[in-house]
Design a protein around this motif. Structure first.
Motif, PDB file in Angstrom:
ATOM      1  N   THR A 287      -7.957  15.316 -27.527  1.00  0.00           N
ATOM      2  CA  THR A 287      -7.417  14.199 -26.739  1.00  0.00           C
ATOM      3  C   THR A 287      -8.523  13.265 -26.271  1.00  0.00           C
ATOM      4  OG1 THR A 287      -5.555  15.545 -25.985  1.00  0.00           O
ATOM      5  CG2 THR A 287      -6.110  13.603 -24.665  1.00  0.00           C
ATOM      6  N   GLU A 288      -9.592  13.837 -25.749  1.00  0.00           N
ATOM      7  CA  GLU A 288     -10.687  13.020 -25.241  1.00  0.00           C
ATOM      8  C   GLU A 288     -11.432  12.304 -26.377  1.00  0.00           C
ATOM      9  OE1 GLU A 288     -11.480  12.613 -21.663  1.00  0.00           O
ATOM     10  OE2 GLU A 288      -9.399  13.147 -22.056  1.00  0.00           O
ATOM     11  N   ALA A 289     -11.587  12.972 -27.513  1.00  0.00           N
ATOM     12  CA  ALA A 289     -12.261  12.336 -28.647  1.00  0.00           C
ATOM     13  C   ALA A 289     -11.490  11.109 -29.107  1.00  0.00           C
ATOM     14  CB  ALA A 289     -12.397  13.324 -29.802  1.00  0.00           C
ATOM     15  N   ARG A 290     -10.168  11.231 -29.246  1.00  0.00           N
ATOM     16  CA  ARG A 290      -9.381  10.062 -29.665  1.00  0.00           C
ATOM     17  C   ARG A 290      -9.497   8.939 -28.647  1.00  0.00           C
ATOM     18  NH1 ARG A 290      -5.633   8.213 -33.055  1.00  0.00           N
ATOM     19  NH2 ARG A 290      -5.550  10.117 -34.284  1.00  0.00           N
ATOM     20  N   ARG A 291      -9.478   9.284 -27.379  1.00  0.00           N
ATOM     21  CA  ARG A 291      -9.571   8.233 -26.350  1.00  0.00           C
ATOM     22  C   ARG A 291     -10.890   7.488 -26.453  1.00  0.00           C
ATOM     23  NH1 ARG A 291     -11.390   8.001 -20.988  1.00  0.00           N
ATOM     24  NH2 ARG A 291     -11.904  10.236 -20.918  1.00  0.00           N
ATOM     25  N   TYR A 292     -12.009   8.236 -26.570  1.00  0.00           N
ATOM     26  CA  TYR A 292     -13.308   7.580 -26.662  1.00  0.00           C
ATOM     27  C   TYR A 292     -13.442   6.764 -27.954  1.00  0.00           C
ATOM     28  CZ  TYR A 292     -15.045  10.376 -22.722  1.00  0.00           C
ATOM     29  OH  TYR A 292     -15.243  10.926 -21.483  1.00  0.00           O
ATOM     30  N   LEU A 293     -12.917   7.287 -29.048  1.00  0.00           N
ATOM     31  CA  LEU A 293     -13.064   6.612 -30.338  1.00  0.00           C
ATOM     32  C   LEU A 293     -12.218   5.352 -30.436  1.00  0.00           C
ATOM     33  CD1 LEU A 293     -13.102   9.708 -32.722  1.00  0.00           C
ATOM     34  CD2 LEU A 293     -15.038   8.202 -32.204  1.00  0.00           C
ATOM     35  N   THR A 294     -11.079   5.344 -29.765  1.00  0.00           N
ATOM     36  CA  THR A 294     -10.173   4.200 -29.904  1.00  0.00           C
ATOM     37  C   THR A 294     -10.266   3.190 -28.764  1.00  0.00           C
ATOM     38  OG1 THR A 294      -8.367   5.445 -28.847  1.00  0.00           O
ATOM     39  CG2 THR A 294      -8.524   5.539 -31.255  1.00  0.00           C
ATOM     40  N   THR A 295     -10.931   3.533 -27.681  1.00  0.00           N
ATOM     41  CA  THR A 295     -10.983   2.604 -26.546  1.00  0.00           C
ATOM     42  C   THR A 295     -12.397   2.186 -26.160  1.00  0.00           C
ATOM     43  OG1 THR A 295     -11.048   4.386 -24.891  1.00  0.00           O
ATOM     44  CG2 THR A 295      -8.867   3.603 -25.598  1.00  0.00           C
ATOM     45  N   THR A 296     -13.414   2.747 -26.842  1.00  0.00           N
ATOM     46  CA  THR A 296     -14.803   2.379 -26.525  1.00  0.00           C
ATOM     47  C   THR A 296     -15.585   2.146 -27.808  1.00  0.00           C
ATOM     48  OG1 THR A 296     -15.849   4.571 -26.618  1.00  0.00           O
ATOM     49  CG2 THR A 296     -14.646   4.031 -24.601  1.00  0.00           C
ATOM     50  N   ASN A 297     -16.767   1.583 -27.650  1.00  0.00           N
ATOM     51  CA  ASN A 297     -17.687   1.399 -28.779  1.00  0.00           C
ATOM     52  C   ASN A 297     -18.904   2.305 -28.641  1.00  0.00           C
ATOM     53  OD1 ASN A 297     -16.217  -0.692 -30.128  1.00  0.00           O
ATOM     54  ND2 ASN A 297     -16.892  -2.126 -28.526  1.00  0.00           N
ATOM     55  N   MET A 298     -18.741   3.416 -27.946  1.00  0.00           N
ATOM     56  CA  MET A 298     -19.846   4.344 -27.756  1.00  0.00           C
ATOM     57  C   MET A 298     -20.359   4.852 -29.100  1.00  0.00           C
ATOM     58  SD  MET A 298     -18.529   6.852 -24.728  1.00  0.00           S
ATOM     59  CE  MET A 298     -18.105   6.259 -23.088  1.00  0.00           C
ATOM     60  N   PRO A 299     -21.673   5.084 -29.201  1.00  0.00           N
ATOM     61  CA  PRO A 299     -22.209   5.724 -30.404  1.00  0.00           C
ATOM     62  C   PRO A 299     -21.555   7.087 -30.612  1.00  0.00           C
ATOM     63  CG  PRO A 299     -23.983   4.864 -29.041  1.00  0.00           C
ATOM     64  CD  PRO A 299     -22.728   4.762 -28.221  1.00  0.00           C
ATOM     65  N   MET A 300     -21.433   7.482 -31.865  1.00  0.00           N
ATOM     66  CA  MET A 300     -20.775   8.751 -32.185  1.00  0.00           C
ATOM     67  C   MET A 300     -21.486   9.935 -31.522  1.00  0.00           C
ATOM     68  SD  MET A 300     -18.203   7.819 -33.864  1.00  0.00           S
ATOM     69  CE  MET A 300     -17.594   6.481 -34.902  1.00  0.00           C
ATOM     70  N   SER A 301     -22.805   9.873 -31.443  1.00  0.00           N
ATOM     71  CA  SER A 301     -23.554  10.970 -30.817  1.00  0.00           C
ATOM     72  C   SER A 301     -23.187  11.112 -29.351  1.00  0.00           C
ATOM     73  CB  SER A 301     -25.057  10.745 -30.962  1.00  0.00           C
ATOM     74  OG  SER A 301     -25.433   9.501 -30.368  1.00  0.00           O
ATOM     75  N   GLN A 302     -22.922   9.980 -28.686  1.00  0.00           N
ATOM     76  CA  GLN A 302     -22.546  10.019 -27.276  1.00  0.00           C
ATOM     77  C   GLN A 302     -21.135  10.573 -27.104  1.00  0.00           C
ATOM     78  OE1 GLN A 302     -23.057   6.298 -25.218  1.00  0.00           O
ATOM     79  NE2 GLN A 302     -22.385   7.134 -23.243  1.00  0.00           N
ATOM     80  N   VAL A 303     -20.239  10.181 -28.008  1.00  0.00           N
ATOM     81  CA  VAL A 303     -18.877  10.717 -27.966  1.00  0.00           C
ATOM     82  C   VAL A 303     -18.919  12.234 -28.122  1.00  0.00           C
ATOM     83  CG1 VAL A 303     -16.643  10.787 -29.124  1.00  0.00           C
ATOM     84  CG2 VAL A 303     -17.808   8.598 -28.817  1.00  0.00           C
ATOM     85  N   ALA A 304     -19.743  12.709 -29.078  1.00  0.00           N
ATOM     86  CA  ALA A 304     -19.876  14.148 -29.290  1.00  0.00           C
ATOM     87  C   ALA A 304     -20.340  14.842 -28.011  1.00  0.00           C
ATOM     88  CB  ALA A 304     -20.844  14.423 -30.430  1.00  0.00           C
ATOM     89  N   SER A 305     -21.331  14.273 -27.363  1.00  0.00           N
ATOM     90  CA  SER A 305     -21.874  14.868 -26.142  1.00  0.00           C
ATOM     91  C   SER A 305     -20.829  14.895 -25.031  1.00  0.00           C
ATOM     92  CB  SER A 305     -23.105  14.090 -25.686  1.00  0.00           C
ATOM     93  OG  SER A 305     -23.607  14.604 -24.475  1.00  0.00           O
TER      94      SER A 305
END
Length: 338
Positions: A287-305
């Motif tokens: 759930t959190e991964a989809r939210r970060y991926l679809t609503t932010t432009n954070m680098p993938m490494s930051q999303v993973a963290s």
């Protein structure tokens, strides 16, 4: 009926055994389940806990039983409140969250900060209360509570904190010298309330080693608990995981401490609800991964963290398992919405 977590009996079995008594016999006599002697998370009648302390003190001829038990107790027994206390920036913060949320441990107990009863402006009083209208003050329970508060302040300040005096609302059977040796301060008896009189400057003394983010998370969790507990454990585990992700390792031990249950108890209860810790963690991460991926432009490494994964490659593998697509595909809207 007012209840207290069985964590309040920490040290009882060992102390009684040291004195040659039978803790299980005393517990049975007072209507306490034997399991309460060995686990923290049972809710038991607070009057039964007070009674078993008094019974043991009488049978063992040990009028300072409460003080002895205090040596075997530590802050962890307060569960999620302990996390908030340890990470408070000042002692005033400790007192604020303790006054507000001590009911999570025991609804009949209170700890408040009051003006000095003797009018000394350089002193404040920490009042330890047991709400039992019409009932005699449980001496051993009050001794244990005051001693626990005293030792906690010592640990948090990492030094002698200037305790001016201890006020007891009863005449104890133990010699005053035993109390004065324990507290390192004068002890006055038959006073109006149970108090620790401390320097007023102590309230604003900064505490070292705290984590502001963990303090905030613990307070948020306590506030949520105060609004009413869920009937099932799984939603509470998911909420705790959501709060912990990106701040500390989302391990079962961390969640169990927030929920004030033993990790094995948590596992058993989740299994009874048809799920497990790993499944809930995976769902929250998805759930959190989809939210970060679809609503932010954070680098993938930051999303993973932020979802508690060690590296970007692990995020990619998880996304392929969840949605059959890469994180970039999710961000570009090229994956299923499931």
């Amino acid at each position: 009926m007012s209840v207290i977590r069985s964590a309040g009996l920490r040290g009882f079995r060992a102390t009684v055994a040291e004195l040659g008594g039978n803790a299980e016999e005393y517990a049975t006599a007072c209507g306490l389940p034997i399991a309460a002697l060995d686990t923290d998370e049972l809710l038991v009648p607070d009057q039964a806990v007070a009674a078993v302390l008094e019974l043991a003190a009488h049978r063992l001829r040990c009028p300072d039983l409460g003080l002895r038990m205090a040596h075997r107790q530590d802050l962890d027994m307060l569960g999620p409140l302990a996390l908030a206390i340890r990470n408070s920036p000042t002692l005033a913060g400790v007192l604020a969250c303790t006054s507000r949320y001590l009911f999570v441990h025991a609804r009949s107990l209170s700890l408040t900060m009051e003006p000095d009863p003797y009018g000394d402006r350089g002193v404040i009083a920490l009042r330890y209360g047991v709400a039992a209208p019409g009932q005699p003050i449980p001496v051993q329970g009050a001794d244990l509570g005051l001693a626990f508060v005293h030792r906690t302040i010592q640990r948090l300040t990492e030094e002698k904190y200037g305790l001016r005096s201890v006020e007891l609302p009863y005449r104890p059977l133990a010699p005053l010298s035993a109390y004065e040796e324990f507290f390192g301060a004068p002890v006055r008896i038959e006073r109006p309330a149970a108090l620790l009189r401390v320097p007023s400057s102590l309230a604003n003394r900064p505490l070292s080693g705290g984590d502001e983010n963990l303090h905030r998370l613990a307070l948020a969790f306590l506030a949520e608990q105060s609004g009413g507990a869920h009937d099932t454990l799984a939603p509470r585990v998911s909420t705790a995981l959501q709060k912990l992700l990106g701040t500390t390792a989302p391990e079962i031990g961390s969640v169990a401490r927030l929920l004030t249950v033993h990790p094995r108890t948590l596992q058993r209860r989740l299994a009874a609800e048809g799920t497990c810790f790993a499944t809930l963690l995976d769902e929250v991460r998805r759930t959190e991964a989809r939210r970060y991926l679809t609503t932010t432009n954070m680098p993938m490494s930051q999303v993973a963290s932020l979802i508690g994964l060690s590296e970007q490659a692990t995020l990619t593998r998880c996304c392929k398992r969840w949605w059959g697509a890469t994180p970039s595909d999710i961000r570009k809207g090229r994956a299923n919405s499931g």
